[in-house]
Design an enzyme around this catalytic site. Sequence first.
Site, PDB file in Angstrom:
ATOM      1  N   GLY A 106      12.460  23.515  72.791  1.00 61.88           N
ATOM      2  CA  GLY A 106      12.063  22.141  73.092  1.00 61.88           C
ATOM      3  C   GLY A 106      12.875  21.328  73.656  1.00 61.88           C
ATOM      4  O   GLY A 106      12.775  20.614  74.643  1.00 61.88           O
ATOM      5  N   MET A 146      17.719  21.214  74.430  1.00 57.29           N
ATOM      6  CA  MET A 146      18.994  21.575  74.170  1.00 57.29           C
ATOM      7  C   MET A 146      20.053  20.452  74.182  1.00 57.29           C
ATOM      8  O   MET A 146      20.068  19.580  75.088  1.00 57.29           O
ATOM      9  CB  MET A 146      19.334  22.713  75.318  1.00 57.29           C
ATOM     10  CG  MET A 146      20.746  23.182  75.057  1.00 57.29           C
ATOM     11  SD  MET A 146      21.073  24.447  73.571  1.00 57.29           S
ATOM     12  CE  MET A 146      22.747  24.408  73.391  1.00 57.29           C
ATOM     13  N   ASN A 166      23.070  19.702  74.919  1.00 58.60           N
ATOM     14  CA  ASN A 166      24.277  19.735  75.966  1.00 58.60           C
ATOM     15  C   ASN A 166      24.963  18.232  75.777  1.00 58.60           C
ATOM     16  O   ASN A 166      24.114  17.412  75.830  1.00 58.60           O
ATOM     17  CB  ASN A 166      24.093  20.019  77.265  1.00 58.60           C
ATOM     18  CG  ASN A 166      23.075  21.027  77.289  1.00 58.60           C
ATOM     19  OD1 ASN A 166      23.357  22.293  77.004  1.00 58.60           O
ATOM     20  ND2 ASN A 166      21.890  21.151  77.831  1.00 58.60           N
ATOM     21  N   HIS A 220      16.166  14.209  67.532  1.00 58.56           N
ATOM     22  CA  HIS A 220      17.060  15.388  66.975  1.00 58.56           C
ATOM     23  C   HIS A 220      18.121  15.803  67.942  1.00 58.56           C
ATOM     24  O   HIS A 220      19.193  16.010  67.324  1.00 58.56           O
ATOM     25  CB  HIS A 220      15.826  16.435  66.767  1.00 58.56           C
ATOM     26  CG  HIS A 220      16.571  17.773  66.932  1.00 58.56           C
ATOM     27  ND1 HIS A 220      15.903  18.590  65.816  1.00 58.56           N
ATOM     28  CD2 HIS A 220      17.221  18.684  67.397  1.00 58.56           C
ATOM     29  CE1 HIS A 220      16.758  19.853  65.386  1.00 58.56           C
ATOM     30  NE2 HIS A 220      17.276  19.837  66.761  1.00 58.56           N
ATOM     31  N   GLU A 221      17.923  15.710  68.891  1.00 57.39           N
ATOM     32  CA  GLU A 221      19.104  16.202  69.938  1.00 57.39           C
ATOM     33  C   GLU A 221      20.222  15.140  69.967  1.00 57.39           C
ATOM     34  O   GLU A 221      21.260  15.579  70.240  1.00 57.39           O
ATOM     35  CB  GLU A 221      18.541  16.372  71.471  1.00 57.39           C
ATOM     36  CG  GLU A 221      17.316  17.350  71.543  1.00 57.39           C
ATOM     37  CD  GLU A 221      17.622  18.682  71.252  1.00 57.39           C
ATOM     38  OE1 GLU A 221      18.818  19.020  71.267  1.00 57.39           O
ATOM     39  OE2 GLU A 221      16.743  19.259  70.645  1.00 57.39           O
ATOM     40  N   HIS A 226      22.513  15.787  67.317  1.00 54.33           N
ATOM     41  CA  HIS A 226      23.631  16.876  67.566  1.00 54.33           C
ATOM     42  C   HIS A 226      25.011  16.429  68.418  1.00 54.33           C
ATOM     43  O   HIS A 226      25.865  17.061  68.289  1.00 54.33           O
ATOM     44  CB  HIS A 226      22.938  17.776  68.608  1.00 54.33           C
ATOM     45  CG  HIS A 226      22.017  18.891  67.946  1.00 54.33           C
ATOM     46  ND1 HIS A 226      22.654  19.652  66.779  1.00 54.33           N
ATOM     47  CD2 HIS A 226      20.683  19.435  68.050  1.00 54.33           C
ATOM     48  CE1 HIS A 226      21.668  20.490  66.633  1.00 54.33           C
ATOM     49  NE2 HIS A 226      20.494  20.122  67.164  1.00 54.33           N
TER      50      HIS A 226
END
Length: 826
Positions: free
Chosen positions: A256, A258, A260, A290-291, A294
């Site tokens: 979906g 990443m 980075n 969500h990302e 991270h």
Amino acid sequence: MSVLTRDEALSRAKLLDVHRYTIELDLTTGDDTFESVTVIGFAARAHGDTFVEVRPDTLHSVTLDGEPLDPETLDDNRLPLNNLTAGDHELRIRADMRYSRTGEGMHRFTDPTDGETYLYTQLFMNDVQRVFAAFDQPDLKAVFDLSVKAPENWTVLANGITEHLGEGRWHAAPTPLISTYLVAVAAGPWHSVRTEHRGLPFGIHCRRSLAPHLEADADELLDITRACFDRYHEKFEEPYPFDSYDQAFVPEFNAGAMENPGLVTFRDEFVYRSAVTDTERQTRAMVIAHEMAHMWFGDLVTLQWWDDIWLNESFAEYMGYQTLTEATRFTDTWTDFGVVRKAWGYDADQRPSTHPVAPENVDDTASALLNFDGISYAKGASALRQLVTWLGEKNFLAGINTHFARHKFANATLADFIDSLAAHTDRDVHAWADAWLRTTGVDTLTPTLSGSNGDHTLTVIHKGSRPHRIAVGLYDLDLGDDGPLTLRERLDLDIPQSTPQPIGKRPALLLLNDGDLTYTKIRFDPASFETLRTRLAGLPDPLTRAVVWNALRDAVRDGELAPSAYLDAARAHLPQETDLALVQGVLAFASTQVADRYLTPEERPTALATLSALCRDLIRRTEDGDHPGLRLIAVRHFIDVAAHPDTIAAWLADGTVPGGPELDPDLRWRVLARLAVLGATDESAIAAELDRDPSATGQEGAARCRAALPDADAKATAWAAMFESDDLSNYLFTATAQGFWQPEQSDLLSEYVPRFYQDAVAVAARRGPAIADAAGRWAFPAHAVDADTLSLGEACLTDADPIPALRRKLTDQLDDLARALRVRQA
């Protein structure tokens, strides 16, 4: 390819301290390969031997401290570095690296709409070595200093702010300490929308052919980004740790998104070119949230080894849903989680491939890659939601902030995380972690009621070992038997239960886990089940209805509720449903599992007729135009379950559904694919539609339609494209596989069922984990629910030695097949 073991990573981390990578990539050397020059500055703590990973097309030269090493010593993907002395070293490696068509390493894509080419990296787990040489493990963090040469009209994006130096040369600001798998590059003639927030440059990017669609949604995307960014700064004491925040929507992306740091990559289907529902917009927003989570949990503080991948994904999953609820217009995200994501976790946790949320024995990277599943995401997020319920959000966030402060720009383990939480509570968080994170399987809670008149008590039968803090909903029928269900009271209950719980008058419906705060299957007492048969749609809260629908789904899968009874419930209650996530989730399970797998081929036509009638009801209900998302879902599913071509063929000819919506490209391809299955179209119609829509999505639609034609030559051509050639990209492989197997064509397809296992093993071995995953997921003959298919698959696992990624997919598919057989027998 050699995979890295935990023991090797531990040994290398003890020996090495990696300081800096200076990387030069030349993306102008041809269509097949690019030049990669890597200089690694590192120190050895003692005399010893180690290795660096690199997977070149051609390895030109290697020097260590200025002295040449023999490139011929490269063994598979490992270059030995022997007799290192204690102290500082500089390793320089020049190689040509091959572009990927599978979404791994440096993926290369040429847009069929305008001929423009785009490149992006996906370096997760162990694919960095496809792009540059590296000590490729998460706990050897370093600074990355990246330069790129690209065609002059391209833009280069990276983890840090990039500067165009002229003549196609770009330099990215050096990163803070990050792990190798988080390095990112995206290069091409991007269409960009840029802004600034809190003094940081923000950008969103896509390929030029999608520019109008990105522009249409730019305000929404940036508003969500800013709202989540601000909310995380309210939750987290540590500020955003990187110099910019770019979000690139890239083609043919396997995941979906990443995480980075500074350059999040998303699949560019999230740039909507056709009509979507508000729930789909919510899903996109959740992925953004969500990302971004991270950036702190995963990028700032990174796992030490891949056994703790759940810490990355479960935390981001929980924070994504919770933060979206708190900070944006999407205030009902947990319903979507309950009906979609949780079902993914429950299914994964009941297969033989299940594993603890926090597994203790992840021996190597190949094993770790298999843990990116419904357990690491959905079950882990459910566990964290239960932890917050049990611990209290204030204590939870205090522990998180302690964790960030202790381990920023470093690595941490599960033990570190639990210690940080334990510092802010008197509760035994270590015992909670052992019960929830080190165990497998799904608990089941069943209510029993005793007493008479107005003096009843509740006892919960607990099958399982985990403690649960749940809410119990007591619902009464208002205005007698014909009235709606109303909530009388929600009781808090701890499981295991010490004493029976007084509940007073017997409710019409007693619902365990109301509010969906824990991870468990639930059952109903007989009276409550009878109430639900007629009153499910009358439950006032969509999250409550999601808990009920999940319970019915579980009962079907466990052979305790007839599949036809689930269809009856959907037929009775879904026409009154207002929540889009629930309508979509119930229809998806009813069609792809109940109709296609759990009912026999003889029963399937009746099931499709039931679903068609249900969708017609929803279409009629939405004729006023007030519920466009509900109407779109109904139209999509009506197309998918059509048993006769007349109605949908007329829609395609007219270019619209009577009363709307007009058929946009996605709906046109959807209709054409169903007509192909039914034998009501041909190659000339598919070619004409591709002329109308020559985009990448159009190419995938055409591949899907061609593979779906009920024609022996079409099937042979599709099979050869998937398994006898390596020309298909990951997306075109998936589209072809999606079209190939159709329940209506079982006789035509019977010869391919035994061929699948042999050919899937071979293509997975040749093309690697991404294609293995696609072959096991989409090219598996899921329609063939019979003992022979199961036996063939079991023999493949025993005798054919599939690579780990395919073995995992086949294990799961065969377990689902065995479950479908049991459901039919029940």
